[in-house]
Design a protein around this motif. Structure first.
Motif, PDB file in Angstrom:
ATOM      1  N   ARG A   9      24.082 -13.295  -7.157  1.00  0.00           N
ATOM      2  CA  ARG A   9      23.103 -13.474  -6.087  1.00  0.00           C
ATOM      3  C   ARG A   9      21.947 -14.348  -6.570  1.00  0.00           C
ATOM      4  O   ARG A   9      21.387 -14.111  -7.633  1.00  0.00           O
ATOM      5  CB  ARG A   9      22.574 -12.124  -5.625  1.00  0.00           C
ATOM      6  N   SER A  19      15.048  -7.323  -8.064  1.00  0.00           N
ATOM      7  CA  SER A  19      16.281  -7.753  -7.413  1.00  0.00           C
ATOM      8  C   SER A  19      17.121  -6.513  -7.156  1.00  0.00           C
ATOM      9  O   SER A  19      17.324  -5.697  -8.063  1.00  0.00           O
ATOM     10  CB  SER A  19      17.054  -8.733  -8.294  1.00  0.00           C
ATOM     11  N   GLY A  53      20.710  -5.089  -4.899  1.00  0.00           N
ATOM     12  CA  GLY A  53      21.870  -5.461  -4.102  1.00  0.00           C
ATOM     13  C   GLY A  53      22.799  -4.286  -3.879  1.00  0.00           C
ATOM     14  O   GLY A  53      22.832  -3.328  -4.663  1.00  0.00           O
ATOM     15  N   ALA A  57      21.457  -8.175  -0.259  1.00  0.00           N
ATOM     16  CA  ALA A  57      20.604  -8.208  -1.448  1.00  0.00           C
ATOM     17  C   ALA A  57      19.228  -8.748  -1.095  1.00  0.00           C
ATOM     18  O   ALA A  57      19.028  -9.421  -0.071  1.00  0.00           O
ATOM     19  CB  ALA A  57      21.242  -9.071  -2.534  1.00  0.00           C
TER      20      ALA A  57
END
Length: 918
Positions: free
Chosen positions: A119, A350, A352, A370
């Motif tokens: 991602r 981050s 996801g 995400a």
């Protein structure tokens, strides 16, 4: 069809998930065979990481390079960027002594994209490029560099894609608890008074499986407090003596200083994996970092030739060599003592959620959602002190200087610049925002803020064929929404006791509570200078502040917002067949990329009466690009592969160039052919860089212990970004201005111009010498090198443009020994001259020529698990030296490498630590 006929070891690595899922998951029979025999295989340490990385390269349908952890929490280097820089065709640029960003195949970080678990990531800098020291290497299991894309790779770039990957707890397959701790120190010592030259790194990881191995968890935490020291020579430039071309070049001025930094970084990694059966798998992963870097800088500004008439009475040349004054005297020199502080406070997260479901033997579906978000606040404060306020005031001296042969100069002062009665706080030079406030500036503070948020959603389906040349087809859609905002704040600082009328000569003797003692600048001859805590002095309210936006229109246009909405439709077909008797694997497909981009900014003009006129402006563009790709792999002999790839790729433009800001002027009576409207700014219609790229490589995997590969590539750049003039209708910018229709205006901004090419060749060799004879068991080497070339012209008749990040030559060498628990390794990486991006005034970024460098690191260690001592099983120790040969970082001006802009000496960093796993 089974590609390569992999050995038992390779199969075990793949089946265990060590090769980061790069091996095709549908090789079920192969994986099951490996599972049945995995208990007889024992590979650890350096060789394990090399074999896992080799398995990734060997089984991937694209041209890739990989780095794998030696063990839980142990990537081969202390920095991800340093590990990447040891791969063929990859080079790193150092920032403050540590590898920070990378260039792939001669293309700058602008042409590289970074992902975490596939991602795309938000970035803490002003552009898109990810600064890899933001990610703790202890929390990453592996990194893969994709040099050729495929249609299912959502985040792709012309240079390449760097995918950082966390561990899969279910594939890891066993309960593991690991602790790592290392002490760290720098051999330059504490250069700034009050700083520290010692630090530490520590991490803890826990991996486990529950409910009959249907639930897996991986938790990791890392903490780093890393010291960094630097002696920096920095020049203003090198004009001609007396400004006559017949005269030699001479030092225009200098700003040398010592820097002491302390980087504090906390990282957290969480992976939750649920797989109740062979049909369904769900994974949630979270990666968080908190990053705080504090830099204390003490230095001195010494006007040279450019200071003649206001800071000195000129330079007397004593010796000249090959057109450069190497020895002389600055007559009646007045200098400025600086105490600065820089801080960067950044948080990134981050997260996801990925879900896969297999309906039957043919159909499966995958959904992924995400978010990646970054918030950053910088402070860059500079404060001044001297012998008197303003040009021509205060005590002066005849300051001798001699060229030191490395690009800097050694000075011979007669004044004591550490004397608080002589050196007092205040503006030693007549600096200020305008002529009316010439003695106004006693310092300056920059406070830029960045927010970057990227949301993504992907839905795809795969159909597997029972037979035929095409083994499966994958198709789907990926949507991303990214919004990046920069607010650039800056303030002129004036001591509260100063008044231009009633107290024009005001200087302040340093209050004792802010003193940190004296700091030595002996490395260029200036001896001790006054030093103090500049940030604390500022925060205690000792300065009046003037917002720079009130007097500088460019400050306003340094703030911007850019938003992108990108929808990508893709389809990819995997191949598994034969051409004659030659096995063929690979893929082909296409992406259709629909982009809608916009920017919010300001049109700014400074009127004749000094007032600033502001007009909000929003502008943007939308477009569609088709990106076909093909990757073919021919197994021309057993374990020998020829890969051929072609693709059309894109790299999106710099976000700091895509803003809609514009500075403009209106002149109703222009001279000559000049238009009435002129201006400059960003370009919210800026399109991405596009390229057609072609790759061919030969790979020979002669054993599990080694391989040889050679690759060539050619990137046909369809366009490149140049700053060019464009004629625009100012009624689209200032619709309410009564003069907007008064002819087209000329605006200078980044434009998509002519293209060119980048081409190169790479070769790599990895050998464990035990392959040849048992006598050499444990010894090995890794060698790789690359040659890059380019030609990009703004016009057909112009000279080729030097591409940022392109080093013509790179070379890496590692020699290691690992046997019976003992481990030793020495590595070097060479990078030839290149155009790099560095920090300039007001924390802006500029491109400068960087001199070639060779950085050497070394480490030794011992794993007590092989000592036979049960009580020490799982314990290992390691000793490392980074920058073993103390290689400086040097930038220069023009074609003469003696004209050094920066000469940065970082010293050596030593680390000693222990790792314990059970």
């Amino acid at each position: 069809m089974l590609l390569f006929k992999p050995s038992l070891l390779t199969l075990a690595l793949v089946a265990a998930g060590a090769s980061m899922s790069a091996y095709a998951a549908d090789e079920v029979d192969t994986a099951n065979t490996a599972d049945e025999n995995i208990e007889v295989i024992k590979v650890t340490g350096i060789r394990r990481s090399l074999q896992e990385a080799q398995a990734v390269k060997m089984t991937n349908s694209s041209v890739v390079e990989a780095v794998s952890a030696e063990d839980i929490g142990k990537l081969p280097d202390v920095s991800i960027a340093e590990s990447l820089a040891r791969l063929p065709g990859v080079a790193a640029q150092r920032l403050d002594g540590r590898a920070n960003v990378v260039s792939i195949r001669g293309l700058s970080p602008d042409f590289t994209i970074a992902t975490l678990n596939g991602r795309e990531q938000a970035s803490i800098n002003d552009n898109r490029g990810v600064e890899f020291d933001q990610y703790p290497s202890e929390l990453l299991n592996s990194v893969v560099v994709y040099k050729t894309p495929d249609a299912a790779l959502m985040a792709q770039a012309i240079g390449g894609t760097v995918d950082m990957q966390t561990i899969s707890p279910l594939k890891h397959g066993e309960q593991t608890f690991a602790i790592n701790a290392r002490g760290e120190w720098n051999d330059l010592g504490s250069l700034n008074a009050g700083s520290d030259d010692k630090g530490y790194r520590a991490s803890v990881s826990y991996i486990d499986q529950f409910a009959d191995d249907t639930i897996g968890i991986a938790l990791g935490y890392s903490r780093m407090q890393s010291p960094n020291q630097e002696e920096r020579w920095q020049a203003w430039g090198y004009p001609n003596l007396d400004y006559n071309d017949a005269n030699p070049l001479v030092l225009g001025g200098a700003k040398p200083y010592v820097r002491s930094s302390e980087l504090e970084r906390d990282g957290v990694m969480v992976v939750l994996e649920f797989q109740p059966n062979d049909q369904f798998r769900s994974v949630v992963d979270v990666f968080y970092t908190s990053f705080f870097d504090q830099q204390r800088l003490t230095g001195i500004e010494i006007p040279g030739q450019w200071g003649a008439g206001w800071a000195n009475s000129g330079i007397t040349a004593i010796e000249t060599e090959n057109g450069l004054v190497t020895k002389g005297t600055i007559n009646d020199a007045m200098v400025l003592v600086r105490n600065d502080m820089n801080t960067r406070d950044a948080d990134s997260i981050s997260a996801g959620w990925n879900n896969e479901y297999i309906f039957n033997e043919n159909w499966s579906i995958e959904a992924d959602v995400a978010i990646s978000k970054v918030e950053r606040t910088d402070i860059g404060i500079e404060t001044y002190a001297g012998t008197g306020r303003g040009n021509g005031n205060g005590q002066v001296e005849n300051l001798g200087f001699t060229y030191d042969g490395k690009g800097g100069y050694i000075f011979e002062p007669s004044l004591n610049y550490a004397d608080p009665e002589l050196i007092r706080l205040g503006g030693a030079f007549s600096w200020g925002p305008d002529a009316e406030r010439a003695n106004f500036q006693d310092g300056f503070i920059n406070k830029p803020e960045i927010e970057d948020e990227l949301q993504s959603f992907r839905l795809s389906s795969t159909y597997s064929f029972d037979e035929g040349a095409i083994s499966k087809i994958q198709f789907g859609i990926n949507y991303t929404n990214r919004e990046k905002t920069k607010v650039d704040n800056g303030y002129y600082l004036t001591l509260k006791g100063y008044d231009a009328v009633t107290n024009p000569d005001y200087m302040l003797t340093l209050p004792s509570q802010y003193s940190t003692g004296s700091t030595s600048l002996a490395f260029f001859g200036m001896g001790d200078v006054l030093s103090y805590d500049a940030l604390r002095f500022y925060k205690d309210g000792n300065y009046n502040e003037l917002n720079a936006k009130e007097v500088q229109p460019e400050r306003i246009t340094n703030s911007w917002q850019v938003e992108e909405q990108v929808t990508t439709f893709f389809v990819k077909a995997d191949l598994d067949t034969e051409v004659g008797d030659i096995p063929l694997t690979g893929n082909f497909g296409v992406q259709v990329v629909d982009t809608d981009q916009s920017s919010k900014g300001t049109a700014v003009s400074k009127l004749d009466d000094g007032t600033i006129e502001l007009t909000p402006r929003t502008a943007g563009d939308s477009y569609v690009e088709w990106l076909p790709s093909i990757n073919l792999g021919f197994e021309v002999a057993e374990n020998q592969m020829v890969r051929v790839a072609a693709a059309r790729t894109l790299s999106r433009g710099r976000m700091d160039q895509m803003n809609s800001n514009i500075n403009y002027t209106y002149n109703p009576n222009p001279s000559g052919a000049d238009p009435k409207w002129t201006g400059g700014g960003g370009n919210p219609q800026l399109r991405p860089w596009l390229a057609r790229q072609y790759d061919i490589s030969y790979e020979n995997y002669f054993s599990d212990m080694g391989y040889f590969s050679v690759a060539a590539y050619y990137k046909d750049l369809e366009n490149y970004t140049f700053n060019q003039d464009q004629f625009v209708d100012f009624c689209t910018i200032l619709p309410s201005d009564p003069n907007c229709g008064d002819g087209l205006g000329r605006v200078s901004s980044p434009q998509n111009g002519n293209g060119g090419y980048v081409q190169g060749i790479e070769a790599s060799l990895s050998i464990d010498f035990g392959y040849f004879t048992e006598v050499l068991d444990g010894f090995g080497t890794i060698l790789n090198g690359a040659y890059n070339d380019s030609e990009v012209k703004e016009t057909d008749d112009s000279e080729p443009t030097t591409l940022p990040g392109l080093s013509e030559k790179t070379f890496n060498a590692t020699v290691y020994y690992e046997n019976s628990g003992f481990q030793a390794r020495i590595s070097s990486r060479y990078r030839s001259d290149f155009l790099g991006e560095v920090t300039a005034i007001s924390l802006t970024r500029v491109n400068v020529d960087v001199k070639a460098e060779t950085v050497v690191d070394a480490q030794i260690g011992y794993d007590f698990s092989e000592s036979g001592i049960d009580a020490l099983y799982g314990l290992s120790v390691v000793f490392q030296v980074n920058n073993l040969t103390n290689e400086p970082f040097t930038t220069y001006l023009g074609d003469d490498e003696r004209l050094v802009r920066d000469y940065q000496n970082y010293g050596r960093n030593f680390m000693f630590g222990a790792n314990y796993k059970f």
